[in-house]
Design an enzyme around this catalytic site. Structure first.
Site, PDB file in Angstrom:
ATOM      1  N   HIS A   1      75.384  52.758 -61.994  1.00  0.00           N
ATOM      2  CA  HIS A   1      75.885  51.376 -62.148  1.00  0.00           C
ATOM      3  C   HIS A   1      77.029  51.387 -63.160  1.00  0.00           C
ATOM      4  CE1 HIS A   1      74.899  46.849 -62.739  1.00  0.00           C
ATOM      5  NE2 HIS A   1      76.084  47.101 -63.268  1.00  0.00           N
TER       6      HIS A   1
ATOM      7  N   HIS B   1      81.224  49.710 -63.956  1.00  0.00           N
ATOM      8  CA  HIS B   1      82.333  48.817 -63.593  1.00  0.00           C
ATOM      9  C   HIS B   1      83.649  49.533 -63.872  1.00  0.00           C
ATOM     10  CE1 HIS B   1      79.823  45.179 -63.133  1.00  0.00           C
ATOM     11  NE2 HIS B   1      79.051  45.809 -64.000  1.00  0.00           N
TER      12      HIS B   1
ATOM     13  N   ARG C   1      86.629  48.138 -62.509  1.00  0.00           N
ATOM     14  CA  ARG C   1      87.689  47.110 -62.447  1.00  0.00           C
ATOM     15  C   ARG C   1      88.836  47.556 -61.531  1.00  0.00           C
ATOM     16  NH1 ARG C   1      83.732  44.114 -64.742  1.00  0.00           N
ATOM     17  NH2 ARG C   1      83.674  44.234 -66.986  1.00  0.00           N
TER      18      ARG C   1
ATOM     19  N   ASN D   1      82.241  43.592 -58.341  1.00  0.00           N
ATOM     20  CA  ASN D   1      82.635  42.263 -58.854  1.00  0.00           C
ATOM     21  C   ASN D   1      84.025  42.288 -59.472  1.00  0.00           C
ATOM     22  OD1 ASN D   1      81.886  43.731 -61.143  1.00  0.00           O
ATOM     23  ND2 ASN D   1      81.063  41.953 -62.225  1.00  0.00           N
TER      24      ASN D   1
ATOM     25  N   LYS E   1      75.339  44.494 -53.634  1.00  0.00           N
ATOM     26  CA  LYS E   1      74.916  43.944 -54.922  1.00  0.00           C
ATOM     27  C   LYS E   1      74.832  42.424 -54.852  1.00  0.00           C
ATOM     28  CE  LYS E   1      74.450  43.776 -59.506  1.00  0.00           C
ATOM     29  NZ  LYS E   1      75.229  44.300 -60.625  1.00  0.00           N
TER      30      LYS E   1
ATOM     31  N   HIS F   1      71.238  41.912 -59.673  1.00  0.00           N
ATOM     32  CA  HIS F   1      71.376  41.397 -61.029  1.00  0.00           C
ATOM     33  C   HIS F   1      70.219  40.413 -61.178  1.00  0.00           C
ATOM     34  CE1 HIS F   1      73.536  40.272 -64.760  1.00  0.00           C
ATOM     35  NE2 HIS F   1      72.650  39.306 -64.649  1.00  0.00           N
TER      36      HIS F   1
ATOM     37  N   HIS G   1      69.918  47.165 -64.748  1.00  0.00           N
ATOM     38  CA  HIS G   1      69.899  46.956 -66.209  1.00  0.00           C
ATOM     39  C   HIS G   1      68.680  46.160 -66.675  1.00  0.00           C
ATOM     40  CE1 HIS G   1      71.825  43.359 -64.688  1.00  0.00           C
ATOM     41  NE2 HIS G   1      72.976  43.945 -64.509  1.00  0.00           N
TER      42      HIS G   1
ATOM     43  N   ASP H   1      75.958  50.455 -66.685  1.00  0.00           N
ATOM     44  CA  ASP H   1      76.594  49.135 -66.712  1.00  0.00           C
ATOM     45  C   ASP H   1      77.770  49.114 -67.680  1.00  0.00           C
ATOM     46  OD1 ASP H   1      77.074  46.578 -65.875  1.00  0.00           O
ATOM     47  OD2 ASP H   1      75.534  45.644 -67.101  1.00  0.00           O
TER      48      ASP H   1
ATOM     49  N   HIS I   1      85.984  45.140 -71.035  1.00  0.00           N
ATOM     50  CA  HIS I   1      86.762  43.897 -71.111  1.00  0.00           C
ATOM     51  C   HIS I   1      87.789  44.101 -72.220  1.00  0.00           C
ATOM     52  CE1 HIS I   1      84.118  41.258 -68.654  1.00  0.00           C
ATOM     53  NE2 HIS I   1      83.136  42.004 -69.126  1.00  0.00           N
TER      54      HIS I   1
HETATM   55  O1  DOR Z   1      77.161  42.632 -69.279  1.00  0.00           O
HETATM   56  C1  DOR Z   1      77.495  42.569 -68.111  1.00  0.00           C
HETATM   57  N1  DOR Z   1      78.783  42.792 -67.730  1.00  0.00           N
HETATM   58  N2  DOR Z   1      76.595  42.264 -67.196  1.00  0.00           N
HETATM   59  C2  DOR Z   1      76.942  42.057 -65.935  1.00  0.00           C
HETATM   60  O2  DOR Z   1      76.086  41.779 -65.154  1.00  0.00           O
HETATM   61  C3  DOR Z   1      78.344  42.091 -65.495  1.00  0.00           C
HETATM   62  C4  DOR Z   1      79.136  42.941 -66.359  1.00  0.00           C
HETATM   63  C5  DOR Z   1      80.620  42.775 -66.166  1.00  0.00           C
HETATM   64  O3  DOR Z   1      81.099  42.793 -65.035  1.00  0.00           O
HETATM   65  O4  DOR Z   1      81.338  42.653 -67.165  1.00  0.00           O
HETATM   66 ZN    ZN Z   2      77.026  45.484 -64.127  1.00  0.00          ZN
END
Ligand code: DOR
Ligand code: ZN
Length: 348
Positions: A13, A15, A17, A41, A104, A141, A178, A251, A255
């Site tokens: 899992h 991300h 981006r 996502n 998902k 989730h 998670h 996870d 950001h």
């Molecule tokens: O902390 C998280 N960040 N939980 C999530 O479910 C999404 C993820 C994100 O995409 O930033």
């Molecule tokens: Zn996630």
């Protein structure tokens, strides 16, 4: 000098981006993983169907190639987002034309980029059956923001839905992502073997006090929120148990600093740069280094029915060396987990 050698990780899992962030973060995960399950996502283009999957895989592979990562060493495992409008036909083509391995579900509104999330499992019964028939794993989730329910209870509020899914789709592989609470761990233990859970490294080290204790720490904010000491104890116990129902899904969720340090900060912790180091330290501290390999490199692959070695994935290893280093305050505009703190193991 002390060293730890492990098979390359399977991070089930993550991300990645899009755009410049993808170029910055994907090579980090690829440096110690043989595979990673990549979340759908993304914005501005979420991954919803076979075309999106094919496009996103190309973007990822191009980002890795540009960074000089040899593609033989790392495979992104692709997912689509399951929404109210996801049809059985879309599942079929995502699996057979796109090669997606999982779908998902983000319940509407509970986390980052989930505004377009699912409103009801009952409304997508045929889609779930198609997933079951095509061997596509359902990733959850597992939080529900019921009315007059405090956020720390959102995961517990979701558990009846998990039980409903398991009872009605007995052959569907289901992963509660998670997992963060003792109730959820217990639910996963109580359900059949086709229901598993991922555990992040941040839920193994944080409690709610580290997010909203005497200080507000936006870089520790994530969904689900870390919980109580007893919850964390049980997560540690499960991660170190060797139980095949529990495996690594970091996870890692980057950001930009500006999206975290503001009035409505995003949830998500960028753990990729320290993942192997912090896991080794945590397992060692609990005298469970011998259980690390099952958690990082075996249980996830077994659950997804992926080969552990052999022709396509020779049992390549990574090595961690005891060589203290300080986690930088910022990497590519992102504040990594444990910024400014010292890690004792470094990836060789
Ligand atoms: O902390 C998280 N960040 N939980 C999530 O479910 C999404 C993820 C994100 O995409 O930033
Ligand atoms: Zn996630």
């Amino acid at each position: 000098m002390k060293t730890i050698t492990l098979p390359r990780f399977n991070d089930m899992h993550v991300h990645f981006r899009l755009g410049q962030m993808l170029k910055n973060v994907a090579p980090v995960t690829a440096s110690y993983c043989s595979r990673a399950v990549v979340m759908p996502n993304t914005l501005p283009r979420p991954i919803l169907n076979a075309d999106d999957v094919i496009w996103y895989r190309d973007e990822i592979n191009r980002a890795l190639e540009d960074a000089g990562v040899s593609l033989g060493h790392f495979t992104p495992l692709m997912t689509i987002k399951i929404r109210d409008d996801t049809t059985p036909k879309m599942i079929h083509s995502a699996v057979y034309a796109g090669g997606a391995i999982a779908g998902k579900v983000y319940p509407k509104g509970v986390t980052t980029n989930s505004g377009n999330g699912l409103t009801s499992f009952k409304g997508i019964g045929k889609t779930l059956s198609k997933m079951e028939d095509s061997g596509m794993v359902l990733l959850l989730h597992g939080e529900l923001d019921l009315e007059r329910t405090i956020q720390s209870e959102w995961e517990a509020a979701f558990l009846p839905q998990l039980e409903w899914l398991s009872a009605n789709f007995p052959n569907l592989g289901i992963v509660l992502e998670h997992v963060s609470s003792a109730e959820a761990v217990q639910a996963v233990l109580d359900l059949p073997d086709n229901v598993a859970a991922t555990i992040t490294v941040h839920h193994l080290v944080l409690t709610e006090n580290d997010v909203i204790g005497t200080k507000i720490r936006p870089h520790n904010a994530c969904r689900p929120m870390p919980k109580d000491f007893t919850d964390r104890d049980l997560l540690l116990e499960m991660a170190m148990s060797g139980n095949p129902k529990f495996f690594l899904g970091s996870d890692s969720a980057p950001h930009h600093r500006r999206s975290k340090e503001c009035a409505e900060g995003a949830c998500g912790i960028y753990t990729a740069p320290i993942l192997p180091s912090l896991l080794a330290e945590t397992f060692e501290e609990h005298g469970a280094l011998d259980k690390l390999e099952a958690f990082t490199s075996r249980n996830g692959a077994v659950f997804y029915d992926l080969p552990l070695g052999g022709e396509f994935f020779p049992a390549e290893t990574i090595m961690l060396v005891e060589d203290p280093w300080m986690v930088p305050d910022e990497v590519d505009g992102i504040v990594p987990f444990m910024a400014g703190q010292t890690m004792c193991y470094k990836l060789a």
